[in-house]
Design a protein around this motif. Structure first.
Motif, PDB file in Angstrom:
ATOM      1  N   LYS A  17       0.827  -1.188   0.182  1.00 43.52           N
ATOM      2  CA  LYS A  17      -0.024   0.043   0.103  1.00 43.52           C
ATOM      3  C   LYS A  17       0.863   1.172  -0.098  1.00 43.52           C
ATOM      4  CE  LYS A  17      -4.104  -1.885   1.189  1.00 43.52           C
ATOM      5  NZ  LYS A  17      -5.455  -1.688   1.862  1.00 43.52           N
ATOM      6  N   PHE A  68      13.105  11.033   0.505  1.00 45.67           N
ATOM      7  CA  PHE A  68      11.917  10.158   0.592  1.00 45.67           C
ATOM      8  C   PHE A  68      11.996   8.763  -0.223  1.00 45.67           C
ATOM      9  CE2 PHE A  68       9.750  11.901   3.882  1.00 45.67           C
ATOM     10  CZ  PHE A  68       9.759  13.382   3.790  1.00 45.67           C
ATOM     11  N   LYS A  72      14.587   6.864   2.965  1.00 43.22           N
ATOM     12  CA  LYS A  72      13.938   6.444   3.998  1.00 43.22           C
ATOM     13  C   LYS A  72      13.378   5.255   3.657  1.00 43.22           C
ATOM     14  CE  LYS A  72      11.969   8.720   7.459  1.00 43.22           C
ATOM     15  NZ  LYS A  72      11.712   9.770   7.905  1.00 43.22           N
ATOM     16  N   LYS A  73      13.511   4.152   4.523  1.00 43.36           N
ATOM     17  CA  LYS A  73      13.023   2.867   4.263  1.00 43.36           C
ATOM     18  C   LYS A  73      11.973   2.367   4.878  1.00 43.36           C
ATOM     19  CE  LYS A  73      16.926   1.020   5.490  1.00 43.36           C
ATOM     20  NZ  LYS A  73      18.341   0.592   5.574  1.00 43.36           N
ATOM     21  N   THR A  75       7.829   1.289   5.350  1.00 38.92           N
ATOM     22  CA  THR A  75       6.455   2.075   5.030  1.00 38.92           C
ATOM     23  C   THR A  75       6.120   2.997   6.232  1.00 38.92           C
ATOM     24  OG1 THR A  75       5.408  -0.311   5.703  1.00 38.92           O
ATOM     25  CG2 THR A  75       5.712   0.230   3.442  1.00 38.92           C
ATOM     26  N   PRO A  76       5.202   3.706   5.953  1.00 39.75           N
ATOM     27  CA  PRO A  76       4.804   4.568   7.272  1.00 39.75           C
ATOM     28  C   PRO A  76       3.571   4.030   7.931  1.00 39.75           C
ATOM     29  CG  PRO A  76       3.701   5.456   5.183  1.00 39.75           C
ATOM     30  CD  PRO A  76       4.746   4.581   4.869  1.00 39.75           C
ATOM     31  N   PHE A  77       3.237   2.625   8.034  1.00 39.76           N
ATOM     32  CA  PHE A  77       2.376   1.944   8.734  1.00 39.76           C
ATOM     33  C   PHE A  77       2.572   0.821   9.086  1.00 39.76           C
ATOM     34  CE2 PHE A  77       1.419   0.229   4.625  1.00 39.76           C
ATOM     35  CZ  PHE A  77       1.455   1.304   3.816  1.00 39.76           C
ATOM     36  N   SER A  78       1.996  -0.053  10.078  1.00 40.06           N
ATOM     37  CA  SER A  78       2.588  -1.282  10.415  1.00 40.06           C
ATOM     38  C   SER A  78       1.934  -2.396   9.990  1.00 40.06           C
ATOM     39  CB  SER A  78       2.684  -1.050  11.915  1.00 40.06           C
ATOM     40  OG  SER A  78       1.444  -0.595  12.291  1.00 40.06           O
ATOM     41  N   GLU A  79       1.011  -2.258   9.099  1.00 42.84           N
ATOM     42  CA  GLU A  79      -0.108  -3.440   8.777  1.00 42.84           C
ATOM     43  C   GLU A  79       0.753  -4.440   7.991  1.00 42.84           C
ATOM     44  OE1 GLU A  79      -2.978  -0.898  10.204  1.00 42.84           O
ATOM     45  OE2 GLU A  79      -1.525  -0.486   8.873  1.00 42.84           O
ATOM     46  N   ASP A  80       1.767  -4.161   7.292  1.00 43.00           N
ATOM     47  CA  ASP A  80       2.325  -5.010   6.562  1.00 43.00           C
ATOM     48  C   ASP A  80       3.492  -5.765   7.508  1.00 43.00           C
ATOM     49  OD1 ASP A  80       4.224  -2.522   4.628  1.00 43.00           O
ATOM     50  OD2 ASP A  80       4.164  -3.151   6.803  1.00 43.00           O
ATOM     51  N   ILE A  83       7.636  -6.244   6.309  1.00 42.45           N
ATOM     52  CA  ILE A  83       8.393  -6.986   5.162  1.00 42.45           C
ATOM     53  C   ILE A  83       9.376  -5.997   4.513  1.00 42.45           C
ATOM     54  CG2 ILE A  83       7.269  -8.899   5.088  1.00 42.45           C
ATOM     55  CD1 ILE A  83       5.291  -8.140   3.328  1.00 42.45           C
ATOM     56  N   ARG A 158      18.888  -0.475  10.408  1.00 43.26           N
ATOM     57  CA  ARG A 158      17.450  -0.563  10.494  1.00 43.26           C
ATOM     58  C   ARG A 158      16.883   0.716   9.773  1.00 43.26           C
ATOM     59  NH1 ARG A 158      14.727  -0.390  14.950  1.00 43.26           N
ATOM     60  NH2 ARG A 158      16.364   0.703  15.763  1.00 43.26           N
TER      61      ARG A 158
END
Lengths: 158, 489
Positions: A17, A68, A72-73, A75-80, A83, A158
């Motif tokens: 996403k 950006f 930056k590595k 994704t800005p949300f944690s649902e995935d 990975i 990280r």
């Protein structure tokens, strides 16, 4: 009254996403319009020569897109569940497939900006040097051979 | 497939860009300020719970409009219900409940057949079973948790859906996420629709099989992906796949669209793949006698290998079921962790499903079941037609009780939600990540418990708020002119 121009948005088959929003219609136009309007904004705020304004826009574009897209590595949300935590946005685009239409467009934009900026400043120093550095770094970062490459281990953490 | 004006696409992208830029600026200032503040002694040396960038969306976008989500309710989710009022003193970072409630029209609950509130046939029987069997079996299915109610329910579900056998579980989400790993493992292939529910995605990820996605409802793309994968085989070894399962849903909960089941089954039969149908939203709500999307599209249930469904939507209870052949159900009973390790369904909940199934089938001796089914079909078609006439962009097929109204711009999400609540209509917002980033929407769920007056009130409020917020993207149909009668004096 001007009739509304409609576009069809087909939901793309992209599970990530973070990059899926780039496949929708209107993204390229928005990108170009943001660059153009920021040039107008810089002109009106600092009332400088058009060439200086384009150089400013080019360097700001370099800083923002490098940070950006290539620094930056994750994704800005944690649902995935993390990975993609070791991939930059550029490496996540199009599921890692190289040389797609979106990637070619994004690689051409810094070059076009460079040409406009150097032309409007009449190829004078020091602007020419700064603009050239910006375009060389951005284009090298977008080459297919640089996929997942970390030079000297910079940004491999990280 | 959604159609949106080009200018809306541009402004939506620009708004998200602006929100993102402001969020990053605030994060930058937060980092600078925290640099000077020293961290407390007990936390030195511990790793942070989440990386700063992982919850960027939650902190900077979701928390600002937090009052539109997770609203607590204080009554049963019938056609009208009580919504608890909340207030915030620090611009939505924390919300406090008050003891006041306001009665609102319920356009958000999955109460398709109206079983969510007290029902004259179901509720006395549920109370009786609560007294006889107590609220919990306090055991797993395998030990002492299978009451005669559970066996009766499984037989009834199998008969209702048209399969030889069925097995039930305590939670709908857990049904998907624990069955799929039991059915397929490493070396298998799962091909799932791009808009499948999160439970299926989690189950597929947990199984260890390879996952490929095909474009939503695009059977030609499904066939292309299937042919490509069968020809290539497993990654790296190129051996043939051990098993291929194709997962589709009956009605997609965020679009309200039906899946082209007959064509998908034709493709599956051609390439000898298994098909798994998730009927969470369609069982009991569509089809002439409520038997789901198979009945609506004229597909023989024997052609679908595994049918999954939930009891939360049309039956007013909780839990899920899997219906398949006797061998598959016996295998699942032996291996699935949700059966072997999880507590069994609560007996009053089981009785609620049994009673509501009997009402739907007409076995309670009245015709209320078919009345409810006709009512929901009529309600959905009427509501959808009227919304389209007003100029809203409504997704979903005819006969589907779910109708998402497209909003697109992120600022319209809280605007629509708060304005509707002020006028006592409670609607549900769907933003990222439940829907794609640019396609924010509000989802209306119609129920058989809504009367014609409720629907008209809902339409009136939505029309007014739609004008205020500016989401009537399509031209409205002009109202039919009433013929004027002139009095001759």
């Amino acid at each position: 009254m001007m009739p509304k121009l409609y576009v069809e948005a087909v939901p793309p088959a992209d599970l990530n996403k973070n990059t899926e929003w780039f496949m929708y219609p209107g993204v390229w136009t928005t990108y170009i319009l943001i660059l153009f309007f920021s040039w107008l904004l810089v002109l009106s705020l600092f009332s400088c020569a058009p060439g200086t304004a384009w150089t400013f826009v080019n360097l700001a574009h370099f800083a923002i897109t490098y940070h950006f897209f290539h620094w930056k590595k994750g994704t800005p949300f944690s649902e995935d569940q993390g990975i993609y935590n070791s991939l930059t946005w550029w490496e996540q685009m199009d599921n890692g497939k190289q040389l797609t239409r979106n990637r070619k467009f994004l690689a051409v934009v810094p070059v076009v900006l460079y040409l406009i900026a150097s032309h409007t400043t009449d190829y004078r120093h020091p602007m020419l040097f700064l603009n050239t550095v910006a375009v060389i770094v951005l284009v090298i970062a977008k080459l297919p051979n640089m996929h997942k490459v970390r030079i000297f281990g910079i940004n491999a953490g990280r | 497939m959604v159609r949106l004006p080009y200018s809306t696409a541009l402004t939506t992208l620009f708004s998200y860009g602006l929100l993102f830029a402001f969020g990053q600026l605030r994060d930058l200032f937060r980092k600078i300020i925290d640099w000077f503040k020293s961290s407390s002694e007990d936390l030195k040396g511990y790793a942070p719970i989440c990386l700063g960038l992982e919850d960027f969306y939650t902190r900077r976008l979701y928390l600002r409009i937090q009052d539109c989500f997770c609203r607590p309710i204080a009554s049963a989710p019938d056609a009208w219900f009580d919504v608890v009022e909340r207030y915030s003193e620090d611009s939505n970072k924390t919300l406090h409940r008050t003891s006041k409630t306001s009665k609102c029209l319920n356009l958000g609950s999955y109460n398709y057949l109206g079983f969510a509130a007290a029902d004259e046939y179901c509720t006395p029987r549920v109370i009786e079973s609560l007294k006889k069997y107590s609220p919990s079996t306090c055991s797993i299915r395998v030990d002492g948790g299978t009451t005669d109610l559970h066996t009766e329910l499984e037989e009834l579900v199998a008969r209702f859906v048209g399969k030889p056998a069925a097995v039930t579980f305590g939670m709908g989400y857990a049904t998907n996420s624990s069955i799929i790993p039991a059915l397929i493992g490493k070396g298998g292939l799962i091909i799932s629709d791009s808009l499948n529910h999160n439970s299926i995605v989690n189950g597929a990820r947990g199984s260890g099989a390879a996952i490929r996605v095909f474009q939503h409802n695009n059977v030609a793309h499904l066939e292309k992906v299937l042919r490509e994968q069968i020809a290539e085989g497993q990654p790296r070894t190129h051996r043939p796949w051990k098993k291929i399962i194709i997962i589709v849903e009956g009605i997609y909960s965020m679009e309200g669209e039906l899946c082209p089941l007959a064509e998908v089954i034709a493709v599956c039969k051609k390439y000898k793949a298994y098909i798994y149908l998730d009927e969470a939203h369609s069982i009991g709500a569509v089809g002439k006698s409520g038997k789901g999307v198979c009945e609506l599209l004229g597909v023989d249930p024997a052609d679908v290998d595994i049918m999954m469904g939930t009891f939360t939507k049309s039956f007013g209870s909780c839990g899920g079921y899997i219906a398949a052949s006797k061998e598959v159900v016996q295998y699942l009973k032996d291996t699935c962790p949700a059966h072997v390790y999880a507590t069994s369904m609560s007996p009053p909940a089981v009785q609620q499903v049994i009673s509501s199934l009997k009402v739907i089938l007409g076995e309670d001796g009245s015709s209320r079941g078919s009345q409810k089914l006709a009512q929901i079909r009529e309600n959905s078609n009427f509501f959808r037609c009227e919304l389209k006439k007003m100029g809203f962009e409504v997704l979903g097929d005819n006969d589907s009780p779910i109708m998402p109204i497209m909003l697109y711009n992120p600022a319209k999400i809280p605007a629509f939600s708060r304005e509707c609540l002020k006028q006592n209509v409670a609607v549900v917002m769907v933003a990222f990540p439940a829907s794609p980033l640019l396609l924010a929407r509000t989802r209306i769920c119609i129920s058989a418990a809504h009367s014609r007056e409720d629907l008209l009130k809902g339409l009136e409020v939505i029309s007014k708020v739609g004008d205020l917020v500016g989401i009537k993207y399509f031209p409205t149909e002009p109202p039919k002119h009433e013929t004027k009668v002139y009095k001759v004096e």
